[in-house]
Design an enzyme around this catalytic site. Sequence first.
Site, PDB file in Angstrom:
ATOM      1  N   TYR A 146       0.871  -1.197  -0.093  1.00 35.53           N
ATOM      2  CA  TYR A 146       0.037   0.052   0.018  1.00 35.53           C
ATOM      3  C   TYR A 146       0.862   1.327  -0.026  1.00 35.53           C
ATOM      4  O   TYR A 146       0.673   2.217  -0.790  1.00 35.53           O
ATOM      5  CB  TYR A 146      -0.875  -0.199   1.228  1.00 35.53           C
ATOM      6  CG  TYR A 146      -1.751   1.210   1.527  1.00 35.53           C
ATOM      7  CD1 TYR A 146      -2.627   1.748   0.771  1.00 35.53           C
ATOM      8  CD2 TYR A 146      -1.783   1.857   2.849  1.00 35.53           C
ATOM      9  CE1 TYR A 146      -3.506   2.737   0.699  1.00 35.53           C
ATOM     10  CE2 TYR A 146      -2.323   2.841   3.088  1.00 35.53           C
ATOM     11  CZ  TYR A 146      -3.519   3.268   2.295  1.00 35.53           C
ATOM     12  OH  TYR A 146      -4.165   4.481   2.491  1.00 35.53           O
TER      13      TYR A 146
HETATM   14  N1  LIG Z   1      -9.363   7.034   5.446  1.00 34.39           N
HETATM   15  C1  LIG Z   1      -8.149   7.411   5.982  1.00 34.39           C
HETATM   16  O1  LIG Z   1      -8.012   7.659   7.183  1.00 34.39           O
HETATM   17  C2  LIG Z   1      -7.041   7.112   4.901  1.00 34.39           C
HETATM   18  C3  LIG Z   1      -5.774   7.401   5.375  1.00 34.39           C
HETATM   19  C4  LIG Z   1      -4.722   7.531   4.510  1.00 34.39           C
HETATM   20  C5  LIG Z   1      -5.120   7.419   3.048  1.00 34.39           C
HETATM   21  N2  LIG Z   1      -6.224   7.288   2.690  1.00 34.39           N
HETATM   22  C6  LIG Z   1      -6.667   7.224   1.259  1.00 34.39           C
HETATM   23  O2  LIG Z   1      -7.812   7.854   0.840  1.00 34.39           O
HETATM   24  C7  LIG Z   1      -8.410   7.383  -0.265  1.00 34.39           C
HETATM   25  C8  LIG Z   1      -9.805   7.092   0.146  1.00 34.39           C
HETATM   26  O3  LIG Z   1      -9.714   6.140   1.450  1.00 34.39           O
HETATM   27  P1  LIG Z   1     -10.787   5.495   2.287  1.00 34.39           P
HETATM   28  O4  LIG Z   1     -10.507   5.294   3.550  1.00 34.39           O
HETATM   29  O5  LIG Z   1     -12.100   6.199   1.940  1.00 34.39           O
HETATM   30  O6  LIG Z   1     -11.020   3.867   1.382  1.00 34.39           O
HETATM   31  P2  LIG Z   1     -12.190   3.011   1.335  1.00 34.39           P
HETATM   32  O7  LIG Z   1     -11.648   1.694   1.132  1.00 34.39           O
HETATM   33  O8  LIG Z   1     -13.295   3.177   2.514  1.00 34.39           O
HETATM   34  O9  LIG Z   1     -13.018   3.297  -0.062  1.00 34.39           O
HETATM   35  C9  LIG Z   1     -12.251   3.114  -1.230  1.00 34.39           C
HETATM   36  C10 LIG Z   1     -13.273   3.197  -2.470  1.00 34.39           C
HETATM   37  O10 LIG Z   1     -12.511   3.046  -3.540  1.00 34.39           O
HETATM   38  C11 LIG Z   1     -13.303   1.934  -4.253  1.00 34.39           C
HETATM   39  N3  LIG Z   1     -12.150   1.238  -5.155  1.00 34.39           N
HETATM   40  C12 LIG Z   1     -11.173   0.409  -4.540  1.00 34.39           C
HETATM   41  N4  LIG Z   1     -10.541  -0.350  -5.553  1.00 34.39           N
HETATM   42  C13 LIG Z   1     -11.361   0.067  -6.853  1.00 34.39           C
HETATM   43  C14 LIG Z   1     -11.161  -0.348  -8.157  1.00 34.39           C
HETATM   44  N5  LIG Z   1     -10.240  -1.175  -8.479  1.00 34.39           N
HETATM   45  N6  LIG Z   1     -11.914   0.427  -9.153  1.00 34.39           N
HETATM   46  C15 LIG Z   1     -12.983   0.944  -8.471  1.00 34.39           C
HETATM   47  N7  LIG Z   1     -13.285   1.529  -7.470  1.00 34.39           N
HETATM   48  C16 LIG Z   1     -12.502   1.019  -6.357  1.00 34.39           C
HETATM   49  C17 LIG Z   1     -14.040   1.120  -3.447  1.00 34.39           C
HETATM   50  O11 LIG Z   1     -14.931   0.561  -3.920  1.00 34.39           O
HETATM   51  C18 LIG Z   1     -14.383   2.084  -2.236  1.00 34.39           C
HETATM   52  O12 LIG Z   1     -15.613   2.721  -2.684  1.00 34.39           O
HETATM   53  C19 LIG Z   1      -7.433   6.091  -0.600  1.00 34.39           C
HETATM   54  O13 LIG Z   1      -6.741   6.224  -1.586  1.00 34.39           O
HETATM   55  C20 LIG Z   1      -6.868   5.943   0.689  1.00 34.39           C
HETATM   56  O14 LIG Z   1      -5.715   5.293   0.459  1.00 34.39           O
HETATM   57  C21 LIG Z   1      -7.498   7.405   3.480  1.00 34.39           C
END
Ligand SMILES: NC(=O)c1ccc[n+]([C@@H]2O[C@H](COP(=O)([O-])OP(=O)(O)OC[C@H]3O[C@@H](n4cnc5c(N)ncnc54)[C@H](O)[C@@H]3O)[C@@H](O)[C@H]2O)c1
Length: 251
Positions: A154
């Site tokens: 990741y």
């Molecule tokens: N939530 C946090 O605290 C956090 C922290 C660091 C980074 N991030 C980054 O923020 C972004 C969103 O994170 P999140 O926590 O909301 O994630 P999440 O897992 O809750 O949601 C991710 C979304 O992406 C979609 N997705 C994943 N793979 C896919 C694919 N191959 N094709 C189409 N859709 C796809 C999923 O269906 C989902 O709706 C990500 O890039 C994550 O790495 C989040």
Amino acid sequence: MEQLKGKAAIVTGGARGVAKGVATAFVKAGAKVLIVDREAELGAATEAELKALGGDVVFMALDLADRAALPGIVDKALEAFGRIDIVVNAAQASRQKLVAETSDEDFEVSLDTGLWPTFILMRTAYPHLVETKGCVINFTTGAAMDAIPTQGSYSAAKEAIRAISKVAASEWGPQGVRVNIICPFANSPGVEAWKQWAPDDYATQIGKVSLRRIGDCEKDIGAAAVFLASEGAAYITGQTLMVDGGQTKAF
Ligand SMILES: NC(=O)c1ccc[n+]([C@@H]2O[C@H](COP(=O)([O-])OP(=O)(O)OC[C@H]3O[C@@H](n4cnc5c(N)ncnc54)[C@H](O)[C@@H]3O)[C@@H](O)[C@H]2O)c1
């Protein structure tokens, strides 16, 4: 305040979580939004929710790992809105494993769902962003900056996304196209699942948040994305904006 009135955005991963928060904040700021996600039912529900707010929103069900299909996202946005001002690459999946136990296939999940689609969507949208003097917002993670165990594949994808974002900012700045990165911490379903799976790691991370609360996908992360996409950020490019309550202070 309709800071993004008349703008058209693509938001990947917007069916839920952080990217849904970004899409919601964009709609409330007056932008038209194309949400792309592989979760068809969830995406349709999000589309309906945002349309109920008065938004001009289109949902496209697509697995971003299908590289050949990615240029179709740009076609769809142009067909729906006639322009592209903002591209948000937030979709990401990954498998949490120790580096020594990570298979090639595990590693590829992070690249196929995060790095490749981010790169291809940036490249495909670029000529349209030049026309609108638009911007890109990509996502990275504090897990990479803090080198948290089991986050190897990741972190590799996210730091590669950050690297190409900065290079694109250098290359595209003269054309007026900005590229920035958000490093969030927010209460998404993905973080909720991680909390269940690794409660000790979650507690450690929450303990580092200076503001003593987990972020809200719309009010905290969405608001920051609206700012980065707005005129107020016209002189900001190639930067990583930490929107994590002070969880990570050096990167
Ligand atoms: N939530 C946090 O605290 C956090 C922290 C660091 C980074 N991030 C980054 O923020 C972004 C969103 O994170 P999140 O926590 O909301 O994630 P999440 O897992 O809750 O949601 C991710 C979304 O992406 C979609 N997705 C994943 N793979 C896919 C694919 N191959 N094709 C189409 N859709 C796809 C999923 O269906 C989902 O709706 C990500 O890039 C994550 O790495 C989040």
